[in-house]
Design a protein around this motif. Structure first.
Motif, PDB file in Angstrom:
ATOM      1  N   LYS A  89      -1.527   6.525  -1.226  1.00  0.00           N
ATOM      2  CA  LYS A  89      -1.939   6.050  -2.539  1.00  0.00           C
ATOM      3  C   LYS A  89      -1.327   4.670  -2.779  1.00  0.00           C
ATOM      4  O   LYS A  89      -0.197   4.412  -2.389  1.00  0.00           O
ATOM      5  N   PHE A  90      -2.090   3.815  -3.405  1.00  0.00           N
ATOM      6  CA  PHE A  90      -1.592   2.495  -3.744  1.00  0.00           C
ATOM      7  C   PHE A  90      -2.277   2.021  -5.011  1.00  0.00           C
ATOM      8  O   PHE A  90      -3.336   2.506  -5.384  1.00  0.00           O
ATOM      9  N   ILE A  91      -1.665   1.054  -5.642  1.00  0.00           N
ATOM     10  CA  ILE A  91      -2.228   0.462  -6.847  1.00  0.00           C
ATOM     11  C   ILE A  91      -2.664  -0.952  -6.477  1.00  0.00           C
ATOM     12  O   ILE A  91      -1.833  -1.790  -6.112  1.00  0.00           O
ATOM     13  N   PRO A  92      -3.958  -1.205  -6.549  1.00  0.00           N
ATOM     14  CA  PRO A  92      -4.419  -2.555  -6.217  1.00  0.00           C
ATOM     15  C   PRO A  92      -3.957  -3.554  -7.266  1.00  0.00           C
ATOM     16  O   PRO A  92      -3.882  -3.240  -8.452  1.00  0.00           O
ATOM     17  N   GLY A  93      -3.631  -4.732  -6.813  1.00  0.00           N
ATOM     18  CA  GLY A  93      -3.181  -5.782  -7.711  1.00  0.00           C
ATOM     19  C   GLY A  93      -4.344  -6.446  -8.426  1.00  0.00           C
ATOM     20  O   GLY A  93      -5.516  -6.172  -8.131  1.00  0.00           O
ATOM     21  N   PRO A  94      -4.042  -7.338  -9.352  1.00  0.00           N
ATOM     22  CA  PRO A  94      -5.109  -8.043 -10.065  1.00  0.00           C
ATOM     23  C   PRO A  94      -5.916  -8.893  -9.075  1.00  0.00           C
ATOM     24  O   PRO A  94      -5.370  -9.492  -8.168  1.00  0.00           O
ATOM     25  N   GLY A  95      -7.210  -8.885  -9.252  1.00  0.00           N
ATOM     26  CA  GLY A  95      -8.070  -9.689  -8.398  1.00  0.00           C
ATOM     27  C   GLY A  95      -8.463  -9.036  -7.091  1.00  0.00           C
ATOM     28  O   GLY A  95      -9.186  -9.629  -6.288  1.00  0.00           O
ATOM     29  N   THR A  96      -8.007  -7.817  -6.844  1.00  0.00           N
ATOM     30  CA  THR A  96      -8.324  -7.150  -5.585  1.00  0.00           C
ATOM     31  C   THR A  96      -9.819  -6.918  -5.428  1.00  0.00           C
ATOM     32  O   THR A  96     -10.395  -7.196  -4.373  1.00  0.00           O
TER      33      THR A  96
END
Length: 140
Positions: free
Chosen positions: A11-18
């Protein structure tokens, strides 16, 4: 030797603009899946506190996840996932068996509650200074 399937989940949290960057690189949304899980536990949350998860997934039935590596405490990276209802019921029957508290603990709770509370506080501070362990359950 027969080999079984191994599911690897990260699991990961995509950053802004991904999302925009993926589109720039030619990425497309292949498909989207939406589902609803209903989780079940006792009023005391005894399953969740033991890192066990009983859920009914919409349109696909019951699932029960529990730690896979015996003797490992804390965060787990390996879980056993049961999906056959008889296996889930059998596992829950083993977990739902109540353990009677020690006679001394019951005595202190009933007749000397101040001493019992002090015992909990001392045990909690010795066992885990961060307060993440349930001191009451470890005294039973």
């Amino acid at each position: 030797m027969a080999q079984g399937l191994i599911e690897v989940e990260r699991k990961f949290i995509p950053g802004p603009g991904t999302e925009e960057r993926l589109l720039e690189l030619g990425g497309t949304l292949e498909h989207q899946v939406t589902f609803r899980d209903s989780y079940f536990d006792t009023p005391e949350l005894s399953l969740m506190r033991a890192d066990h998860w009983l859920r009914q997934r919409e349109s696909s039935g019951w699932e029960f996840k529990c730690p896979g590596a015996a003797g490992v405490s804390g965060l787990h990276t390996e879980y056993v996932e049961l999906t056959a209802e008889p296996a889930i019921v059998a596992k829950l029957c083993v977990l739902a068996q109540e353990v009677a508290p020690a006679k001394l603990i019951v005595y202190l709770q009933r007749f000397r509650p101040q001493d019992y509370q002090r015992l909990l506080e001392v045990h909690s501070s010795r066992e885990n200074p961060q307060g993440t362990k349930d001191a009451d359950s470890s005294l039973d």
